[in-house]
Structure formats: structure tokens, C-alpha cells
Design a protein around this motif. Structure first.
Motif, PDB file in Angstrom:
ATOM      1  N   LEU A 216       0.841  -1.194   0.000  1.00  0.00           N
ATOM      2  CA  LEU A 216       0.000   0.000   0.000  1.00  0.00           C
ATOM      3  C   LEU A 216       0.878   1.248   0.000  1.00  0.00           C
ATOM      4  O   LEU A 216       1.935   1.274   0.636  1.00  0.00           O
ATOM      5  CB  LEU A 216      -0.914   0.020   1.227  1.00  0.00           C
ATOM      6  CG  LEU A 216      -1.937  -1.102   1.360  1.00  0.00           C
ATOM      7  CD1 LEU A 216      -2.708  -0.960   2.666  1.00  0.00           C
ATOM      8  CD2 LEU A 216      -2.895  -1.107   0.181  1.00  0.00           C
ATOM      9  N   HIS A 217       0.395   2.292  -0.675  1.00  0.00           N
ATOM     10  CA  HIS A 217       1.193   3.513  -0.768  1.00  0.00           C
ATOM     11  C   HIS A 217       0.288   4.663  -1.170  1.00  0.00           C
ATOM     12  O   HIS A 217      -0.647   4.480  -1.957  1.00  0.00           O
ATOM     13  CB  HIS A 217       2.282   3.340  -1.832  1.00  0.00           C
ATOM     14  CG  HIS A 217       3.586   3.990  -1.497  1.00  0.00           C
ATOM     15  ND1 HIS A 217       4.704   3.296  -1.117  1.00  0.00           N
ATOM     16  CD2 HIS A 217       3.952   5.297  -1.491  1.00  0.00           C
ATOM     17  CE1 HIS A 217       5.700   4.133  -0.896  1.00  0.00           C
ATOM     18  NE2 HIS A 217       5.266   5.366  -1.118  1.00  0.00           N
ATOM     19  N   GLY A 218       0.575   5.848  -0.653  1.00  0.00           N
ATOM     20  CA  GLY A 218      -0.111   7.044  -1.103  1.00  0.00           C
ATOM     21  C   GLY A 218       0.514   7.565  -2.387  1.00  0.00           C
ATOM     22  O   GLY A 218       1.746   7.619  -2.496  1.00  0.00           O
ATOM     23  N   ASP A 219      -0.315   7.963  -3.345  1.00  0.00           N
ATOM     24  CA  ASP A 219       0.255   8.415  -4.616  1.00  0.00           C
ATOM     25  C   ASP A 219       0.858   9.814  -4.531  1.00  0.00           C
ATOM     26  O   ASP A 219       1.496  10.272  -5.480  1.00  0.00           O
ATOM     27  CB  ASP A 219      -0.779   8.327  -5.740  1.00  0.00           C
ATOM     28  CG  ASP A 219      -1.905   9.344  -5.629  1.00  0.00           C
ATOM     29  OD1 ASP A 219      -2.008  10.049  -4.597  1.00  0.00           O
ATOM     30  OD2 ASP A 219      -2.702   9.440  -6.595  1.00  0.00           O
ATOM     31  N   GLN A 220       0.691  10.482  -3.376  1.00  0.00           N
ATOM     32  CA  GLN A 220       1.288  11.803  -3.179  1.00  0.00           C
ATOM     33  C   GLN A 220       2.411  11.768  -2.134  1.00  0.00           C
ATOM     34  O   GLN A 220       2.764  12.801  -1.576  1.00  0.00           O
ATOM     35  CB  GLN A 220       0.206  12.800  -2.733  1.00  0.00           C
ATOM     36  CG  GLN A 220      -0.938  12.951  -3.708  1.00  0.00           C
ATOM     37  CD  GLN A 220      -0.470  13.451  -5.075  1.00  0.00           C
ATOM     38  OE1 GLN A 220       0.248  14.427  -5.152  1.00  0.00           O
ATOM     39  NE2 GLN A 220      -0.880  12.766  -6.129  1.00  0.00           N
ATOM     40  N   ASP A 221       2.970  10.614  -1.906  1.00  0.00           N
ATOM     41  CA  ASP A 221       4.007  10.433  -0.884  1.00  0.00           C
ATOM     42  C   ASP A 221       5.350  10.929  -1.427  1.00  0.00           C
ATOM     43  O   ASP A 221       5.903  10.356  -2.370  1.00  0.00           O
ATOM     44  CB  ASP A 221       4.099   8.955  -0.508  1.00  0.00           C
ATOM     45  CG  ASP A 221       4.982   8.695   0.705  1.00  0.00           C
ATOM     46  OD1 ASP A 221       5.749   9.597   1.087  1.00  0.00           O
ATOM     47  OD2 ASP A 221       4.897   7.589   1.265  1.00  0.00           O
ATOM     48  N   ARG A 222       5.890  11.993  -0.819  1.00  0.00           N
ATOM     49  CA  ARG A 222       7.206  12.509  -1.209  1.00  0.00           C
ATOM     50  C   ARG A 222       8.298  12.041  -0.262  1.00  0.00           C
ATOM     51  O   ARG A 222       9.480  12.168  -0.567  1.00  0.00           O
ATOM     52  CB  ARG A 222       7.188  14.040  -1.262  1.00  0.00           C
ATOM     53  CG  ARG A 222       6.270  14.614  -2.321  1.00  0.00           C
ATOM     54  CD  ARG A 222       6.365  16.133  -2.344  1.00  0.00           C
ATOM     55  NE  ARG A 222       7.698  16.568  -2.743  1.00  0.00           N
ATOM     56  CZ  ARG A 222       8.260  17.702  -2.328  1.00  0.00           C
ATOM     57  NH1 ARG A 222       7.625  18.497  -1.482  1.00  0.00           N
ATOM     58  NH2 ARG A 222       9.481  18.028  -2.742  1.00  0.00           N
ATOM     59  N   LEU A 223       7.925  11.509   0.887  1.00  0.00           N
ATOM     60  CA  LEU A 223       8.918  11.018   1.839  1.00  0.00           C
ATOM     61  C   LEU A 223       9.508   9.695   1.346  1.00  0.00           C
ATOM     62  O   LEU A 223      10.719   9.481   1.381  1.00  0.00           O
ATOM     63  CB  LEU A 223       8.287  10.853   3.221  1.00  0.00           C
ATOM     64  CG  LEU A 223       9.238  10.654   4.389  1.00  0.00           C
ATOM     65  CD1 LEU A 223      10.199  11.833   4.526  1.00  0.00           C
ATOM     66  CD2 LEU A 223       8.459  10.462   5.679  1.00  0.00           C
ATOM     67  N   THR A 224       8.643   8.799   0.898  1.00  0.00           N
ATOM     68  CA  THR A 224       9.061   7.559   0.229  1.00  0.00           C
ATOM     69  C   THR A 224       8.300   7.509  -1.090  1.00  0.00           C
ATOM     70  O   THR A 224       7.110   7.207  -1.104  1.00  0.00           O
ATOM     71  CB  THR A 224       8.737   6.317   1.074  1.00  0.00           C
ATOM     72  OG1 THR A 224       9.383   6.427   2.347  1.00  0.00           O
ATOM     73  CG2 THR A 224       9.218   5.056   0.375  1.00  0.00           C
ATOM     74  N   PRO A 225       8.942   7.836  -2.193  1.00  0.00           N
ATOM     75  CA  PRO A 225       8.227   7.961  -3.472  1.00  0.00           C
ATOM     76  C   PRO A 225       7.484   6.685  -3.860  1.00  0.00           C
ATOM     77  O   PRO A 225       7.985   5.565  -3.671  1.00  0.00           O
ATOM     78  CB  PRO A 225       9.350   8.268  -4.463  1.00  0.00           C
ATOM     79  CG  PRO A 225      10.415   8.913  -3.632  1.00  0.00           C
ATOM     80  CD  PRO A 225      10.354   8.202  -2.306  1.00  0.00           C
ATOM     81  N   PRO A 226       6.286   6.842  -4.424  1.00  0.00           N
ATOM     82  CA  PRO A 226       5.504   5.672  -4.843  1.00  0.00           C
ATOM     83  C   PRO A 226       6.133   4.892  -5.991  1.00  0.00           C
ATOM     84  O   PRO A 226       5.686   3.789  -6.298  1.00  0.00           O
ATOM     85  CB  PRO A 226       4.155   6.279  -5.245  1.00  0.00           C
ATOM     86  CG  PRO A 226       4.414   7.727  -5.485  1.00  0.00           C
ATOM     87  CD  PRO A 226       5.541   8.104  -4.585  1.00  0.00           C
ATOM     88  N   ALA A 227       7.178   5.423  -6.598  1.00  0.00           N
ATOM     89  CA  ALA A 227       7.883   4.663  -7.640  1.00  0.00           C
ATOM     90  C   ALA A 227       8.520   3.396  -7.078  1.00  0.00           C
ATOM     91  O   ALA A 227       8.916   2.501  -7.843  1.00  0.00           O
ATOM     92  CB  ALA A 227       8.960   5.540  -8.291  1.00  0.00           C
ATOM     93  N   ASN A 228       8.597   3.284  -5.751  1.00  0.00           N
ATOM     94  CA  ASN A 228       9.113   2.052  -5.148  1.00  0.00           C
ATOM     95  C   ASN A 228       8.104   0.915  -5.180  1.00  0.00           C
ATOM     96  O   ASN A 228       8.476  -0.248  -5.020  1.00  0.00           O
ATOM     97  CB  ASN A 228       9.518   2.333  -3.699  1.00  0.00           C
ATOM     98  CG  ASN A 228      10.798   3.132  -3.601  1.00  0.00           C
ATOM     99  OD1 ASN A 228      11.883   2.619  -3.874  1.00  0.00           O
ATOM    100  ND2 ASN A 228      10.679   4.396  -3.219  1.00  0.00           N
ATOM    101  N   VAL A 229       6.826   1.238  -5.379  1.00  0.00           N
ATOM    102  CA  VAL A 229       5.791   0.204  -5.358  1.00  0.00           C
ATOM    103  C   VAL A 229       6.008  -0.847  -6.452  1.00  0.00           C
ATOM    104  O   VAL A 229       6.002  -2.057  -6.166  1.00  0.00           O
ATOM    105  CB  VAL A 229       4.386   0.831  -5.446  1.00  0.00           C
ATOM    106  CG1 VAL A 229       3.316  -0.243  -5.634  1.00  0.00           C
ATOM    107  CG2 VAL A 229       4.100   1.655  -4.200  1.00  0.00           C
ATOM    108  N   PRO A 230       6.192  -0.449  -7.725  1.00  0.00           N
ATOM    109  CA  PRO A 230       6.407  -1.497  -8.739  1.00  0.00           C
ATOM    110  C   PRO A 230       7.687  -2.295  -8.520  1.00  0.00           C
ATOM    111  O   PRO A 230       7.760  -3.468  -8.909  1.00  0.00           O
ATOM    112  CB  PRO A 230       6.446  -0.717 -10.057  1.00  0.00           C
ATOM    113  CG  PRO A 230       6.688   0.705  -9.684  1.00  0.00           C
ATOM    114  CD  PRO A 230       6.082   0.884  -8.333  1.00  0.00           C
ATOM    115  N   LEU A 231       8.688  -1.687  -7.891  1.00  0.00           N
ATOM    116  CA  LEU A 231       9.920  -2.426  -7.601  1.00  0.00           C
ATOM    117  C   LEU A 231       9.636  -3.549  -6.613  1.00  0.00           C
ATOM    118  O   LEU A 231      10.051  -4.698  -6.820  1.00  0.00           O
ATOM    119  CB  LEU A 231      10.970  -1.483  -7.024  1.00  0.00           C
ATOM    120  CG  LEU A 231      11.434  -0.325  -7.902  1.00  0.00           C
ATOM    121  CD1 LEU A 231      12.452   0.537  -7.159  1.00  0.00           C
ATOM    122  CD2 LEU A 231      12.029  -0.843  -9.205  1.00  0.00           C
TER     123      LEU A 231
END
Length: 268
Positions: A216-231
Motif C-alpha cells: 500500500l502507498h499514497g500516490d502523493q508520498d514525497r517522503l518515500t516515493p511511490p515509484a518504489n511500489v512497482p519495484l
């Protein structure tokens, strides 16, 4: 060991390196055990007001990481792998063979090691607002890092609050906020947590996670970018993911209803 043994609500576990770690149990002792892991430099209060959403079916277990809350604060032993072993010590103290594990932020990094190093102890895994760490992870941008390193503690606190929550939510919820760090941590422990999170790298271990996993991830998360989700999703064999629209780092609190429903459905 049994998953439903009656225990006191608050107790201590002794780790294999002699550290006393505080843990807290809530909900029915007959519920399925659910370990909730907080973010960097935070104690169990990170989950206050949210954990009760799981008590219909789960017995929630939180802990104070070493260096936070009522736990010991040694000068050594700070890493996400060490924190994961502390989690296992808590499960052993409670007599729990297997649990669901839900970790957010640095807690998600710790949860990765629990599931990878102790696959027999994790039934289902939830990773929130986190990353695999290491050179292949997507890091926060320079402006965020600079703002969090400002010399004015009040300015850093404002920045962190805005990274956690949207302006609208902040306006309607003036605090106090439970996700901005344990104010009573000694400086050496705070540094230890920062180093532990920054040095996390579970990339090579992620394929060994056998538990079904929800990310789960917020799409506006700048602390931990959501680009980590697909990884994470591509690296963990049985993983699925969900982005919460408009959510920042503390999605689990601001978007409590939607996030809680997703987790409860996944955990069954």
C-alpha cells in the motif's frame, strides 16, 4: 506454542543480545495475531487510533523498537535486520508461532526482513509506504532531504507534518500527531534509527519472501516515493499493490477507512 495464549497487555521480551523490548497486545486473545510495525524513530503510539480497526478478527501486537518508548536504548545494534530479530523475540515471548505482519515506513523495511529471514513465522505480509532500500530504490528528492536536515527543529517538524498529511487534513486535525517521532529518544538512538533506515537493503532477499503480500502507498508520498511500489511488487513473488489517491506518507491514518478495509480484506 499456541497462537491464542492469554498474556498481559503490556510486557517485555528479552532479545538474544540482551536488550529488553517492550510490547503491547490489544484485542481478543482469540483473534489472529497481527504485528503492527511503526516508522523510524517512533514507538507503538504510531498506531494509536488505528489498531482498533483490526480487532474484529485480530489480536494486535505492537512494540517499542530498541531506543524508543519503554525499551532499552543500547549504543549499538541498530539495523532493520536487528529490529526484525527483535520482532521474532516478541513473538517467541508471546508463544506465537505464526502471525500476520503489517509494517509501514521503516516498519515496512523491518517487515521485509521478518518475512524473508523467518518465512515460517509470517502468514501474510502488508508493506506500507516503504521501499526495498539499497541502490535500486527510488529515494526522496533533494529538496525534501534538505528540508528535513534544516537546523531549526520547528521547521523540520512542520516539514515532516506536511509530508505525512495533506493540508486539508492538517487543517481539520490540529494534532497532536503520533507519527512525528518519539520525543524522548536519546540522541544516540535517534542517530541509530536514521542509520538503520538509510542502510536498509533487502533487494536480494525479497524473492525469498513466501507470504502473500499486499503493498500500500499514497500516490502523493514525497517522503518515500511511490515509484518504489512497482519495484517491490515485481521483486516479491506473490505480491499485489494498491495506490491510495491523494494520500501522503501517513495514508493509514488520513485514509484510515479505505486503507483499513484493504488490509482487513487481504488478511481475511
Amino acid at each position: 506454542m499456541t497462537d491464542t495464549a492469554e498474556r498481559s497487555d503490556d510486557a517485555f521480551a528479552r532479545t538474544d543480545d540482551g536488550v529488553s523490548v517492550a510490547y503491547q497486545c490489544r484485542g481478543s486473545a482469540a483473534g489472529r495475531p497481527l504485528v503492527l510495525l511503526a516508522g523510524q524513530a517512533n514507538n507503538h503510539h504510531w498506531w494509536d487510533g488505528v489498531r482498533e480497526d483490526f480487532h474484529g478478527t485480530a489480536r494486535t501486537i505492537t512494540m517499542d523498537y530498541r531506543g524508543t518508548g519503554a525499551s532499552d536504548a543500547p549504543h549499538e545494534g541498530y539495523s532493520t535486520r536487528r529490529f526484525a530479530e527483535d520482532v521474532v523475540s516478541v513473538l517467541d515471548s508471546l508463544g506465537i508461532e505464526r502471525a500476520d505482519v503489517y509494517g509501514t515506513s521503516m516498519g515496512g523495511r523491518v517487515a521485509q526482513w521478518v518475512a524473508a529471514a523467518h518465512p515460517d513465522r509470517v502468514r501474510r505480509l502488508v508493506l506500507g509506504c516503504t521501499s526495498p532500500g539499497g541502490p535500486l530504490a527510488v529515494e526522496r528528492d533533494t529538496s525534501v532531504r534538505r528540508a528535513l536536515a534544516a537546523p531549526d527543529p520547528a521547521a523540520v517538524r512542520r516539514t515532516l507534518t506536511e509530508l505525512m498529511y495533506s493540508p486539508g487534513w492538517i487543517a481539520g486535525h490540529p494534532g497532536p500527531y503520533r507519527t512525528l517521532g518519539d520525543p524522548d529518544m536519546p540522541p544516540h538512538a535517534r542517530r541509530g534509527h536514521l542509520v538503520a533506515s538509510n542502510r536498509h537493503d533487502a533487494w536480494d532477499a525479497l524473492p525469498s519472501i513466501g507470504a502473500p503480500t499486499l503493498i500500500l502507498h499514497g500516490d502523493q508520498d514525497r517522503l518515500t516515493p511511490p515509484a518504489n511500489v512497482p519495484l517491490l511488487t515485481a521483486r516479491i513473488p506473490d505480491a499485489r499493490s494498491h495506490l491510495l489517491p491523494g494520500a501522503r506518507h501517513a495514508y493509514f491514518e488520513e485514509h484510515r477507512e479505505a486503507a483499513g478495509a484493504l488490509v482487513r480484506e487481504f488478511l481475511g
